[in-house]
Design an enzyme around this catalytic site. Structure first.
Site, PDB file in Angstrom:
ATOM      1  N   ARG A   1      69.140 -37.989 -46.316  1.00 33.33           N
ATOM      2  CA  ARG A   1      70.313 -37.521 -47.287  1.00 33.33           C
ATOM      3  C   ARG A   1      71.360 -38.355 -45.858  1.00 33.33           C
ATOM      4  O   ARG A   1      70.993 -38.251 -44.608  1.00 33.33           O
ATOM      5  CB  ARG A   1      70.355 -35.836 -47.074  1.00 33.33           C
ATOM      6  CG  ARG A   1      68.643 -35.385 -47.665  1.00 33.33           C
ATOM      7  CD  ARG A   1      69.639 -35.519 -49.520  1.00 33.33           C
ATOM      8  NE  ARG A   1      68.751 -35.126 -50.385  1.00 33.33           N
ATOM      9  CZ  ARG A   1      69.055 -34.930 -51.446  1.00 33.33           C
ATOM     10  NH1 ARG A   1      70.594 -35.464 -51.934  1.00 33.33           N
ATOM     11  NH2 ARG A   1      67.678 -34.421 -52.241  1.00 33.33           N
TER      12      ARG A   1
ATOM     13  N   GLN B   1      59.645 -36.709 -30.360  1.00 32.86           N
ATOM     14  CA  GLN B   1      58.984 -35.603 -31.304  1.00 32.86           C
ATOM     15  C   GLN B   1      60.891 -34.853 -32.024  1.00 32.86           C
ATOM     16  O   GLN B   1      61.144 -34.869 -30.428  1.00 32.86           O
ATOM     17  CB  GLN B   1      58.436 -35.205 -31.455  1.00 32.86           C
ATOM     18  CG  GLN B   1      57.620 -33.492 -32.498  1.00 32.86           C
ATOM     19  CD  GLN B   1      57.504 -34.698 -33.405  1.00 32.86           C
ATOM     20  OE1 GLN B   1      58.722 -34.675 -34.578  1.00 32.86           O
ATOM     21  NE2 GLN B   1      56.784 -35.150 -34.227  1.00 32.86           N
TER      22      GLN B   1
ATOM     23  N   GLU C   1      66.564 -42.965 -39.555  1.00 29.06           N
ATOM     24  CA  GLU C   1      65.279 -43.198 -39.947  1.00 29.06           C
ATOM     25  C   GLU C   1      65.151 -42.619 -41.373  1.00 29.06           C
ATOM     26  O   GLU C   1      65.637 -41.758 -42.424  1.00 29.06           O
ATOM     27  CB  GLU C   1      63.965 -41.884 -39.314  1.00 29.06           C
ATOM     28  CG  GLU C   1      62.485 -41.604 -39.890  1.00 29.06           C
ATOM     29  CD  GLU C   1      61.493 -41.427 -39.131  1.00 29.06           C
ATOM     30  OE1 GLU C   1      61.507 -42.252 -38.481  1.00 29.06           O
ATOM     31  OE2 GLU C   1      61.095 -40.212 -39.792  1.00 29.06           O
TER      32      GLU C   1
ATOM     33  N   TYR D   1      55.720 -44.630 -42.909  1.00 22.13           N
ATOM     34  CA  TYR D   1      54.661 -44.595 -43.474  1.00 22.13           C
ATOM     35  C   TYR D   1      53.913 -44.236 -43.983  1.00 22.13           C
ATOM     36  O   TYR D   1      53.785 -42.906 -42.443  1.00 22.13           O
ATOM     37  CB  TYR D   1      53.999 -46.160 -42.152  1.00 22.13           C
ATOM     38  CG  TYR D   1      52.736 -46.787 -43.138  1.00 22.13           C
ATOM     39  CD1 TYR D   1      53.391 -47.732 -43.456  1.00 22.13           C
ATOM     40  CD2 TYR D   1      51.512 -46.461 -43.228  1.00 22.13           C
ATOM     41  CE1 TYR D   1      52.154 -48.606 -43.973  1.00 22.13           C
ATOM     42  CE2 TYR D   1      50.790 -46.902 -42.750  1.00 22.13           C
ATOM     43  CZ  TYR D   1      50.370 -48.287 -43.303  1.00 22.13           C
ATOM     44  OH  TYR D   1      49.973 -49.316 -43.662  1.00 22.13           O
TER      45      TYR D   1
END
Length: 313
Positions: free
Chosen positions: A289, A193, A32, A64
């Site tokens: 990163r 999550q 992501e 988003y």
């Protein structure tokens, strides 16, 4: 979930072996990213994309902002990944501050740009501290958004899953019922999550099965480089932070390299234990990163594809 003796023996061998052993060629990953706000951040993002591309992820997703605050930047980033790399790009889409027609138009634009994968989320209130409220004429929640997207095009649709229960859910059963509606409405997979202990995921997987949810669920892995920042995020999304983690990062505020070494080791060890429990897919929150995520994947035995060279981040 009942675990057989052979599975227990296999898990024991996996736990006793070196970190990378037996995972090469067997584990799948996805990443992501978030859309850049500045020219420098954009440079960092694209260096990261190019560094991680050779690992051959199943897909990469782009987040988003609340209230559509990054709508154009998300669309531009996703479209460029789809256009200029070999990666399959997934666009995050939320219900916040938009009508159904507006959201449907965004989804159609993604389809026209060649994007076939949406991460469908309810989203949070754009005003900090305020409860989420459905926009007039908008989708009620992620389950409704999934149903709407499924009517538009045959998108691949990922949704959020909460091993420790969404903060807005009154109890775990309600949360699981909401997740089941997402799958019933056409979701392809759930991405969790972040969490920090393997038992958290295994308990959630068992609860899903008990609730009659048989869809794919992929653990979301958050490498911890800034403990204070992650602790703040965890408080907002109801994620437990074990006390030993605070002790582990204590005294490292001015030693970023040391924090990275510990973060990589912790995340790889979490993945190794999940793998021992039958998990073969991992989704990494990269924070744009590449080095840390690349190191973790390397420890898990994920290697660059033949003929594809990584670029230094």
């Amino acid at each position: 979930m009942t675990i057989s003796v052979s599975q227990l023996e296999e898990a024991r061998r996996a736990l006793d072996a070196p970190l990378f052993a037996d995972l090469a060629g067997d584990a799948a990953v996805s990443f992501e990213f978030f859309p850049p706000k500045t020219e420098k951040m954009e440079e960092t993002l694209w260096e990261s994309v190019k560094t991680l591309e050779p690992l051959g992820p199943r897909f990469v997703s782009v987040t988003y902002g609340a209230g559509g605050s990054t709508r154009e930047r998300t669309h531009a980033t996703v479209a460029r990944i789809q256009r200029e790399t070999s990666l399959s790009a997934a666009a995050h889409l939320t219900c916040v501050e938009a009508t159904k027609d507006e959201i449907d138009d965004v989804a159609r634009e993604y389809w026209a740009a060649g994007v076939r994968h949406i991460v469908a989320l309810r989203g949070d209130s754009p005003t900090s501290g305020q409860a989420y409220a459905q926009h007039p004429g908008g989708y009620e929640n992620a389950a409704a958004l999934v149903a709407g997207l499924s009517r538009l095009h045959p998108f691949e649709i990922s949704v959020a899953a909460y091993p420790e229960c969404h903060p807005d859910s009154p109890h775990a059963a309600h949360d699981l019922d909401n997740l089941k509606r997402k799958f019933d409405n056409g979701a392809t997979r759930g991405i969790t999550q972040f969490f920090f202990q393997p038992e958290t995921f295994f308990r959630f997987r068992d609860a899903m099965a008990k609730a009659g949810i048989d869809g794919e669920v992929v653990p979301g892995i958050m490498p911890v480089t800034n403990f204070a920042s992650v602790k703040r995020m965890a408080a907002m999304c109801n994620t437990d932070v074990p006390a030993w983690m605070a002790r582990l990062f204590e005294g490292l505020d001015d030693l970023p390299a040391a924090r990275q070494l510990i973060a990589a080791t912790l995340a790889a060890e979490l993945c190794r234990k999940l793998y021992a429990g039958g998990v073969k897919e991992f989704h990494f929150y990269t924070l744009n990163r590449a080095e840390l995520t690349y190191a973790i994947c390397h420890m898990l035995g994920v290697r660059a594809q033949a003929g594809v060279k990584a670029e230094a981040a």
